[in-house]
Motif scaffolding. Structure first.
Motif, short mmCIF file in Angstrom:
data_model
loop_
_atom_site.label_atom_id
_atom_site.label_comp_id
_atom_site.label_asym_id
_atom_site.label_seq_id
_atom_site.Cartn_x
_atom_site.Cartn_y
_atom_site.Cartn_z
N PRO A 82 -4.64 -18.91 11.60
CA PRO A 82 -3.99 -20.34 11.40
C PRO A 82 -3.32 -20.38 10.07
O PRO A 82 -2.81 -21.51 9.51
N GLU A 83 -3.13 -19.22 9.32
CA GLU A 83 -2.45 -19.14 8.16
C GLU A 83 -0.90 -19.02 8.05
O GLU A 83 -0.46 -18.82 9.27
N PRO A 84 -0.09 -19.73 6.95
CA PRO A 84 1.19 -19.69 7.23
C PRO A 84 1.89 -18.10 7.48
O PRO A 84 2.81 -18.05 8.27
N ALA A 88 1.58 -24.01 10.69
CA ALA A 88 2.56 -23.78 11.59
C ALA A 88 3.85 -24.65 11.25
O ALA A 88 5.13 -23.88 11.47
N MET A 89 3.76 -25.99 10.93
CA MET A 89 5.12 -26.34 10.59
C MET A 89 5.81 -25.94 9.17
O MET A 89 7.00 -26.15 9.25
N ARG A 90 5.11 -25.43 8.74
CA ARG A 90 5.58 -24.97 7.24
C ARG A 90 6.55 -23.78 7.44
O ARG A 90 7.69 -23.46 7.07
N ALA A 91 5.82 -22.86 8.40
CA ALA A 91 6.67 -21.83 8.81
C ALA A 91 7.76 -22.09 9.74
O ALA A 91 9.02 -21.59 9.61
N TYR A 92 7.80 -23.15 10.52
CA TYR A 92 8.71 -23.50 11.28
C TYR A 92 9.76 -24.12 10.73
O TYR A 92 11.11 -23.76 10.80
N HIS A 93 9.68 -25.05 9.63
CA HIS A 93 10.65 -25.54 8.70
C HIS A 93 11.31 -24.50 8.09
O HIS A 93 12.81 -24.54 7.74
N GLU A 94 10.63 -23.47 7.59
CA GLU A 94 11.25 -22.31 6.64
C GLU A 94 12.48 -21.32 7.46
O GLU A 94 13.31 -21.23 6.92
N TYR A 95 12.01 -21.31 8.98
CA TYR A 95 12.89 -20.36 9.51
C TYR A 95 13.68 -21.40 10.50
O TYR A 95 15.07 -21.06 10.70
N GLU A 121 4.88 -23.23 19.27
CA GLU A 121 5.02 -22.89 17.46
C GLU A 121 3.71 -23.30 17.02
O GLU A 121 3.46 -22.82 15.75
N ILE A 122 2.64 -23.98 17.56
CA ILE A 122 1.45 -24.32 17.00
C ILE A 122 0.21 -23.46 17.82
O ILE A 122 0.00 -22.45 17.32
N VAL A 123 -0.07 -24.13 18.89
CA VAL A 123 -1.07 -23.54 19.85
C VAL A 123 -0.72 -24.14 21.23
O VAL A 123 -0.36 -25.15 21.22
N ASN A 124 -1.10 -23.37 22.27
CA ASN A 124 -0.98 -23.90 23.46
C ASN A 124 -1.41 -25.35 23.76
O ASN A 124 -2.45 -25.58 23.56
#
Length: 569
Positions: free
Chosen positions: A311-313, A362-369, A346-349
């Motif tokens: 669950p880590e970024p 999950a949203m941190r990584a999503y926004h970065e990319y 993008e988070i989990v099923n």
């Protein structure tokens, strides 16, 4: 022996299904159990087939103790006794000859069995090699994001481009360096020719690129001219070059072409290679010369397929880098602006826990990319947004954090009012289908079928909005449906992922719907929409074309639907 073949068959079945049919985590866990069992049984049988028969054969031919002297004293025998002993001796010799013949025959049979066992063991050796190779491919498929995390990845791509500005998404993993982007207006049509007497503009990236944002940044270039091409250069990398074209001024009639779809997994179905690719992006790239945008509808990564690493970024960032590293993604994303909505993977099923962990990481990584290069969200720290290109309007929902929360609902209804008679064509983007046609086991909580009251409220309004269409993905199938409101929905997926050719059900006529087209099979499916508000501004035309690798290699449409618009002013 039966157990050996059963274990090997199960391992190969699990491996093939994981690599070529559906990469779910349960199959990987089953494979982790089946492989060592198969390996042990095959190794044991090979040792038994080769070693034990050879040992037994050697033991059979070991000479025994013969010719030992008889210490008993010799006795005198009478002539009659000698005669009887002679007869017995001949009989004994005859019996010994028969015994030796039988022994020789037995040795021949043992030799045949020995050769048969060795022949059988060659088959088991081949089966052992096959098991080892298949498991190596499984490990490569599952652990590639960890083994090749893409730390050195460089990204330079266009995000949202309006009529006056452009967002540029950058990743450059060298901290403490001042980065600059230079851009200049182009002229001369498709040729790279600079406009006369137009100087280079320079934009310096003042924010430090650090591992806190995985060395990513989104740069906003402003004060651009509408309907104009520009060349942008990322100075520290020679390959950091791209062309961008600004949108027409708001309200301008135009011809607009964009692709749509969801769900990708690099190198699926699996192919042994050192350079995995996103096969659907490779097919889409063949149509990229005429594309103005790609609207990606979610499941850009699969955090839990075939294995959830954590669950880590950084666990999520690795998966984004894995996609961006592929050659087709690099070429397509450098050439065509891609906008995004996120979905559950993008988070989990089947995520529906809103802001509970691991959504924050999950949203941190999503926004970065993917999130930051989008148009600015309506609310900070949320993901729903809207934008207009010429006289074509888009609204992108956030369906995972707030399926129909009050703030999003209020803003969406206001948007419908604003664009009702100011935009010739409207598109509403949802990561999950609005249609109630899918009746799978998870449809009640993973599509709008599970929120029929809210859905009815939406459709009761959009039925009065002319030339409004819905775009969705998620189901790994394709359906074009006329909703009860009269609006048409195009639900298209997967762009490059698994599909269920025998599982699932789509019902026509559910709740007053009408199915225009439905397609289940196909690992590569995407749609391209041609919107023409220029030829007849009072009656715009929308054409949807479905492309699938199963038909024409995705070079020509497998199905096309033309929609003639109605007066909208």
């Amino acid at each position: 022996m039966v157990a050996t073949y059963v274990a090997s068959f199960l391992h190969l079945l699990f491996s093939y299904t994981l690599l070529r049919i559906v990469p779910v985590q349960h199959l990987f866990l089953f494979d982790l159990v089946a492989f060592p069992v198969s390996l042990f049984l095959l190794s044991r049988d090979i040792v038994v087939d080769w070693y034990l028969p050879t040992t037994a054969a050697k033991a059979h031919h070991t000479p025994g103790d013969v010719g030992k002297s008889d210490a008993a004293p010799r006795r005198r025998l009478s002539d009659k006794a000698l005669s009887e002993n002679a007869k017995k001796s001949k009989a004994a010799e005859a019996g010994e000859a028969e015994s030796m013949a039988a022994s020789d025959s037995g040795c021949g049979k043992n030799s045949v069995h020995l050769h048969a066992d060795k022949g059988l063991s060659f088959g088991k050796i081949f089966l052992l090699v096959l098991n080892l190779v298949s498991f190596a491919m499984v490990l490569d498929f599952v652990y590639r994001p960890v083994l090749y995390p893409g730390d050195e990845l460089v990204v330079f791509r266009p995000g949202y481009v309006s009529h006056r500005s452009a967002k540029l998404h950058i990743r450059f993993p060298e901290p403490d360096r001042q980065l600059e982007v230079r851009y200049k207006e182009l002229s001369g049509g498709d040729k790279v020719e600079f406009a006369a007497n137009t100087p280079w503009e320079t934009h310096t990236i003042h924010q430090a690129l650090t591992n806190e944002t995985d060395y990513t940044a989104t740069l906003l270039i402003s004060n651009l001219s509408p309907s104009t091409k520009y060349l942008a250069l990322f100075r520290l990398k020679l390959h950091g070059t791209m062309q961008i074209k600004t949108a027409p001024a708001p309200g301008t009639p135009m011809k607009y072409r964009f692709a749509t779809g969801s769900c990708i997994k690099p190198n699926f179905p699996y192919t042994p290679t050192t350079s995995p690719d996103v096969f659907g992006f490779a097919n889409m790239l063949e149509h990229s010369d005429g594309l103005d945008m790609v609207m990606f509808l979610g499941d850009f990564i699969y955090s839990d397929l075939p294995f959830y690493f954590g669950p880590e970024p950084e666990d999520y960032r690795r998966l984004y880098r894995q996609v961006y590293m592929t050659k087709s993604a690099q070429r397509l994303l450098n050439k065509v602006p891609m906008l995004h909505v996120y979905d559950d993977h993008e988070i989990v099923n089947n995520w529906h826990e809103q802001d509970k962990p691991p959504m924050g990481a999950a949203m941190r990584a999503y926004h970065e990319y993917n999130g930051n290069p989008n148009p600015d969200p309506v609310e900070a720290h949320h993901a729903y947004y809207n934008f207009t290109v010429g006289n074509i309007a888009f609204y992108a929902w956030d369906t995972r954090r707030q399926c129909w929360a009050a703030a999003q609902k209020q803003h969406f209804m206001q948007w419908l009012h604003d664009v009702n008679h100011t935009a010739a064509v409207k598109f509403v983007v949802s990561s999950v289908p609005v249609t109630a046609g899918w009746t799978n086991i998870d449809s009640d909580h993973d599509t709008w079928r599970g929120y029929m009251t809210e859905r009815a409220e939406i459709l009761n309004v959009t039925q009065y909005v002319p030339n409004l269409y819905y775009l969705s993905g998620d189901r790994h199938e394709m359906a074009a449906v006329v909703l009860p409101s009269g609006n048409v929905e195009f639900s298209t997926s997967p762009v490059s992922q698994f599909t269920f050719p025998l599982i699932g059900e789509f019902k026509d006529g559910e709740f007053g719907e009408q199915t225009l087209h439905y397609r289940r099979a196909g690992h590569v499916k995407f749609g391209i929409l041609d919107v023409d508000t220029e030829t007849n501004p009072d009656a715009p035309r929308v054409t949807y074309s479905l492309y699938t690798a199963d038909e024409h290699g995705a070079k020509r449409p497998a199905w096309t639907y033309e929609s003639n618009g109605v007066p909208w002013r």
